[in-house]
Enzyme design. Structure first.
Site, PDB file in Angstrom:
ATOM      1  N   ASP A 129      75.713 -59.658  47.026  1.00 57.20           N
ATOM      2  CA  ASP A 129      77.467 -59.916  46.240  1.00 57.20           C
ATOM      3  C   ASP A 129      78.466 -59.875  47.202  1.00 57.20           C
ATOM      4  OD1 ASP A 129      76.295 -56.852  45.727  1.00 57.20           O
ATOM      5  OD2 ASP A 129      78.798 -56.828  44.819  1.00 57.20           O
ATOM      6  N   SER A 171      75.302 -41.599  38.471  1.00 56.91           N
ATOM      7  CA  SER A 171      73.306 -40.906  38.408  1.00 56.91           C
ATOM      8  C   SER A 171      73.275 -40.079  39.849  1.00 56.91           C
ATOM      9  CB  SER A 171      71.878 -41.602  38.241  1.00 56.91           C
ATOM     10  OG  SER A 171      72.244 -42.836  39.154  1.00 56.91           O
ATOM     11  N   SER A 180      76.366 -42.673  56.018  1.00 54.97           N
ATOM     12  CA  SER A 180      77.260 -42.304  54.824  1.00 54.97           C
ATOM     13  C   SER A 180      76.545 -41.504  53.403  1.00 54.97           C
ATOM     14  CB  SER A 180      76.966 -43.277  53.593  1.00 54.97           C
ATOM     15  OG  SER A 180      75.785 -43.731  53.422  1.00 54.97           O
ATOM     16  N   GLU A 232      74.922 -54.647  53.820  1.00 55.41           N
ATOM     17  CA  GLU A 232      74.455 -54.204  51.827  1.00 55.41           C
ATOM     18  C   GLU A 232      72.756 -54.432  52.154  1.00 55.41           C
ATOM     19  OE1 GLU A 232      77.157 -56.383  49.257  1.00 55.41           O
ATOM     20  OE2 GLU A 232      76.318 -58.081  51.030  1.00 55.41           O
ATOM     21  N   LYS A 243      81.133 -38.910  49.813  1.00 56.50           N
ATOM     22  CA  LYS A 243      81.673 -38.674  48.284  1.00 56.50           C
ATOM     23  C   LYS A 243      82.820 -38.352  47.772  1.00 56.50           C
ATOM     24  CE  LYS A 243      80.128 -43.447  46.126  1.00 56.50           C
ATOM     25  NZ  LYS A 243      79.168 -43.007  46.725  1.00 56.50           N
ATOM     26  N   GLY A 296      71.023 -56.871  47.125  1.00 52.11           N
ATOM     27  CA  GLY A 296      71.924 -56.791  46.302  1.00 52.11           C
ATOM     28  C   GLY A 296      73.604 -58.199  47.202  1.00 52.11           C
TER      29      GLY A 296
HETATM   30  C1  LIG Z   1      78.615 -44.459  47.298  1.00 49.31           C
HETATM   31  C2  LIG Z   1      78.212 -44.836  47.813  1.00 49.31           C
HETATM   32  C3  LIG Z   1      77.841 -45.996  49.728  1.00 49.31           C
HETATM   33  C4  LIG Z   1      78.913 -46.999  48.757  1.00 49.31           C
HETATM   34  O1  LIG Z   1      80.329 -46.641  48.121  1.00 49.31           O
HETATM   35  P1  LIG Z   1      80.980 -47.674  47.740  1.00 49.31           P
HETATM   36  O2  LIG Z   1      82.494 -47.124  48.131  1.00 49.31           O
HETATM   37  O3  LIG Z   1      80.665 -47.743  47.016  1.00 49.31           O
HETATM   38  O4  LIG Z   1      81.326 -48.977  48.720  1.00 49.31           O
HETATM   39  C5  LIG Z   1      77.037 -46.036  50.515  1.00 49.31           C
HETATM   40  N1  LIG Z   1      76.711 -44.839  50.427  1.00 49.31           N
HETATM   41  C6  LIG Z   1      75.904 -43.316  49.910  1.00 49.31           C
HETATM   42  C7  LIG Z   1      75.262 -42.404  50.874  1.00 49.31           C
HETATM   43  C8  LIG Z   1      76.969 -43.447  48.747  1.00 49.31           C
HETATM   44  O5  LIG Z   1      76.717 -42.190  48.139  1.00 49.31           O
END
Ligand SMILES: *Cc1c(COP(=O)(O)O)cnc(C)c1O
Length: 320
Positions: free
Chosen positions: A209, A77, A304, A203, A52, A207
């Protein structure tokens, strides 16, 4: 589409030297178990523990002088708040983060540790977006959205750009899917750098969607899902992320909480990587497709994030 690959390239230049170029790791044991070659893009080792910071820093670095002086506000959060707080501190800006009263102490401390000002709200009675909007109007702050924003999407796309620069000949790339900032950015990079490769968003099964939206061709909204993948508890894709996903992604898949735990255990045991439940979504689905249509292929997986409370992590890993 509101974002193109040239925006991802511009983001890559902006974040260079600030955001880590994370390693791509491989594991013989994981490959043997998968029956495919798996390349792990380790955003769990990123600054603030998740991808992020890419989107957050890219967005903040583009603000003009007046916006920078006034500061930014974000609501979440989770990992987005920590990323905005860190990006603001690097750029010498002030950040206000709207967080629920019952935010885990570790996340509160991490956000405050980056110097952010935290405003609490009651998640059962108050609307965090409205609180952030009110602060934005009152104090001239710029709202930094968690996923549905062109600068955020472009920043998130830099992770897959690095992966494709570092690994040749990938047949498929898997990325977790919440609101779709990561997946939209990933798809832009894959289509530009490895056009024939498949791109999958993954996903939580509870969830789905994103899968429903992908299949129906319009944004489907669901109730907040119950899943251990707390970074993907979003209820709908966004007006910016959905069109990119709909036109560039091969398919949207799901993974169960049990599959996430299996993947986290595999990553810990075989690659010595601590990955949060949401971060394991891509691997969980990749392992499934490697049993069939992707057997023997070269598969990139975006891990991620790695922000998970240690007691909670131990309870996942200790099972079975
Ligand atoms: C925010 C997040 C996601 C999802 O990312 P999006 O851009 O909302 O699809 C996946 N993995 C982690 C660790 C995140 O913090």
């Amino acid at each position: 589409m509101s974002v193109s690959y040239s925006d991802v390239e511009a983001a890559a230049e902006r974040i260079a030297g600030v955001v880590h170029r994370t390693p791509v790791m491989t594991s013989r044991r994981i490959d043997d178990q998968a029956g495919a070659q798996i390349f792990l893009k380790c955003e769990n080792l990123q600054r603030a523990g998740a991808f992020k910071i890419r989107g957050a820093y890219n967005t903040l670095a583009r603000l003009d002088g007046a916006q920078r002086r006034a500061g930014v506000v974000a609501y979440s959060s989770g990992n987005h708040s920590q990323a905005v707080a860190l990006a603001a501190s690097i750029l010498g800006m002030s950040a206000t983060i709207v967080m629920p009263h019952d935010t885990p102490a570790s996340k509160l401390a991490a956000t405050q540790g980056y110097g952010a000002h935290v405003v609490h709200y009651d998640r059962y009675t108050e609307d965090r977006a409205a609180i952030a909007q009110a602060l934005a109007v009152e104090k001239g702050l710029t709202v930094v959205p968690p996923f549905d924003d062109p600068s955020v999407i472009a920043g998130q796309g830099t992770a897959a750009k690095e992966l494709l620069e570092d690994v040749d000949g990938l047949d498929a790339v898997f990325a977790p899917l919440g609101g779709g900032g990561l997946l939209a950015g990933t798809a832009l990079s894959v289509r530009a750098l490895a056009p024939a490769a498949r791109v999958y968003g993954v996903e939580p099964e509870a969830g789905d969607d994103g899968a429903q939206s992908f299949r129906s061709g319009e944004i489907v909204t669901i109730a907040a899902p119950r899943t251990i993948a707390d970074g993907a508890q979003t209820t709908a894709l966004g007006g910016h992320t959905f069109p990119i996903i709909a036109s560039l992604v091969t398919d949207v898949l799901t993974a169960t909480d049990a599959e996430l735990i299996d993947s986290m255990r595999l990553l810990a045991g075989s690659a010595k990587l601590v990955v949060e439940p949401t971060g394991a979504l891509g691997l969980a689905a990749a392992l499934r497709l490697a049993q069939g249509e992707l057997a023997g292929r070269r598969i990139g997986v975006v891990l991620s994030g790695g922000n998970v409370d240690l007691d909670r992590y131990a309870s996942f890993i200790g099972r079975g």
